[in-house]
Scaffold this active site. Structure first.
Site, short mmCIF file in Angstrom:
data_model
loop_
_atom_site.label_atom_id
_atom_site.label_comp_id
_atom_site.label_asym_id
_atom_site.label_seq_id
_atom_site.Cartn_x
_atom_site.Cartn_y
_atom_site.Cartn_z
N TYR A 54 0.85 -1.20 0.00
CA TYR A 54 0.00 0.00 0.00
C TYR A 54 0.88 1.25 0.00
CZ TYR A 54 -3.82 -3.18 1.39
OH TYR A 54 -4.74 -4.19 1.45
N TRP A 200 -12.79 -7.53 3.03
CA TRP A 200 -12.42 -6.20 2.56
C TRP A 200 -13.47 -5.66 1.59
CZ3 TRP A 200 -11.05 -5.24 -2.64
CH2 TRP A 200 -10.71 -6.37 -3.43
N SER A 201 -13.53 -4.36 1.49
CA SER A 201 -14.48 -3.64 0.66
C SER A 201 -15.94 -4.00 0.96
CB SER A 201 -14.19 -3.87 -0.83
OG SER A 201 -14.73 -2.84 -1.63
N LEU A 203 -18.16 -2.08 1.84
CA LEU A 203 -18.98 -0.98 1.34
C LEU A 203 -18.79 -0.78 -0.17
CD1 LEU A 203 -18.52 1.61 4.23
CD2 LEU A 203 -20.31 -0.11 3.94
N ALA A 204 -18.20 -1.81 -0.82
CA ALA A 204 -17.98 -1.74 -2.27
C ALA A 204 -17.30 -0.43 -2.66
CB ALA A 204 -19.29 -1.92 -3.03
N LYS A 211 -23.56 7.48 -1.76
CA LYS A 211 -23.11 8.83 -2.14
C LYS A 211 -23.20 9.08 -3.65
CE LYS A 211 -19.03 8.13 -0.46
NZ LYS A 211 -17.64 8.30 0.02
N ARG A 223 -14.46 9.07 -3.60
CA ARG A 223 -13.37 8.22 -4.09
C ARG A 223 -13.36 8.17 -5.61
NH1 ARG A 223 -12.00 2.45 -1.41
NH2 ARG A 223 -11.66 3.93 0.28
N ASN A 290 -19.40 4.15 10.89
CA ASN A 290 -19.18 2.76 10.55
C ASN A 290 -18.99 1.88 11.79
OD1 ASN A 290 -19.38 3.44 7.86
ND2 ASN A 290 -17.18 3.55 7.52
#
Length: 314
Positions: A54, A200-201, A203-204, A211, A223, A290
């Site tokens: 990352y 992971w992801s 919330l896609a 949003k 994003r 969250n």
């Protein structure tokens, strides 16, 4: 905050975990990122996930700075190895695992991680070599446990069949209302082997926060509009049919008395095999919203309606 045991380990991880993939590898400013880390710890998040790749070490370096002065025993730290760190440094060979664990620990400013994960399967290295190297890392005290991300079922079974090596305790697949596929085969297989899920992801990549609107440009602070983070968001998830379905699910979430993000996280956590859901945050208020999903109980009928709406666009 609620906590669940991670697979066959003795790690009790918060059901909501803080990730650092796109956010803390350069997508979010240093000061904001550190504020989010501290807010996560404040609201009971004890599980922080990262990877050496990352930002080519940037996320680990940021977390190493953010966690200075925080009692090491108060949080659970996970990182990963596999993807290229240079033109010559990649994969899961013994040499790479030895080199990359030491580099990760230096950036994270700690003498051990609680979970060391294979970021993908390495077809170019014998499985036995990888597992033996990971076992060395555990025996040296540099990692308490090991896990993997996005491994195929046959490789998971092959690793479990090896003798005299450390056992995987975690699997990290992509899993969300828009990507439910691991629940069909990976979840049951791992459950039989004592392997928990860190997804992971959930919330896609922000699509399941509601949003984005059909037939409208992405918000400028989202994003999808970000030069550093938007390239990794699947374009299909921004197509009008998908966003219209998500809009309808947002209405169901409102009926249930929660935000869409909380609804999506609660859907992921409805399965006990999921020990923790990883989210990324660029603002502390996102952390608070969250994290609140850990305490939410939603009637399964709402989830069923949402699944039926999303099924054609998954």
């Amino acid at each position: 905050m609620k906590y669940r045991r991670l697979g066959s380990s003795d790690l009790q991880v918060s059901t909501i975990a803080l990730g650092s993939w796109l956010t803390y590898s350069g997508g979010v400013g240093r000061a904001d990122a550190i504020t989010c880390v501290h807010k996560a710890l404040e609201v009971g998040v004890n599980f922080i996930d990262t990877a050496n790749v990352y930002g080519r070490g940037a996320a680990e370096t940021l977390l190493g700075e953010a966690l200075q002065g925080v009692a090491r025993g108060s949080y659970i730290l996970a990182t990963k190895v596999y993807f290229p760190m240079s033109e010559s440094d990649r994969g899961l060979s013994r040499a790479q695992i030895r080199k990359q664990i030491d580099a990760s620990l230096a950036r994270l400013r700690t003498d051990h991680v609680d979970l060391y994960q294979c970021h993908r399967y390495d077809e170019d290295t014998p499985l036995e070599e990888t597992m033996e190297a990971l076992t060395e890392v555990v025996r040296a005290g540099k990692a308490r446990y090991i896990g993997f991300s996005e491994w195929p079922a046959d490789k998971i079974e092959a690793a479990a069949a090896l003798k005299g090596v450390a056992r995987f305790v975690s699997s990290q697949p992509q899993y969300s209302l828009l990507w439910p596929h691991p629940q069909t085969d990976i979840f049951p297989l791992c459950a039989d082997l004592g392997i928990g899920q860190i997804v992971w992801s959930p919330l896609a990549q922000g699509v399941l926060t509601g949003k984005y609107s059909p037939n409208a440009p992405p918000p400028p602070d989202s994003r999808a509009s970000s030069k550093t983070m938007g390239s990794m968001l699947p374009k299909r998830w921004l197509e009008p049919p998908v966003l219209e379905a998500v809009r309808q699910v947002k209405q169901i979430a409102a009926e249930a008395g929660v935000s869409l993000a909380q609804f999506a996280l609660a859907w992921v956590l409805r399965k006990q095999v999921v020990a923790s859901a990883i989210f990324g945050a660029s603002r502390p208020e996102q952390v608070v919203e969250n994290a609140a999903a850990a305490d939410i109980s939603i009637d399964a009928a709402y989830f069923l309606r949402a699944e039926q709406i999303l099924e054609p666009v998954r």
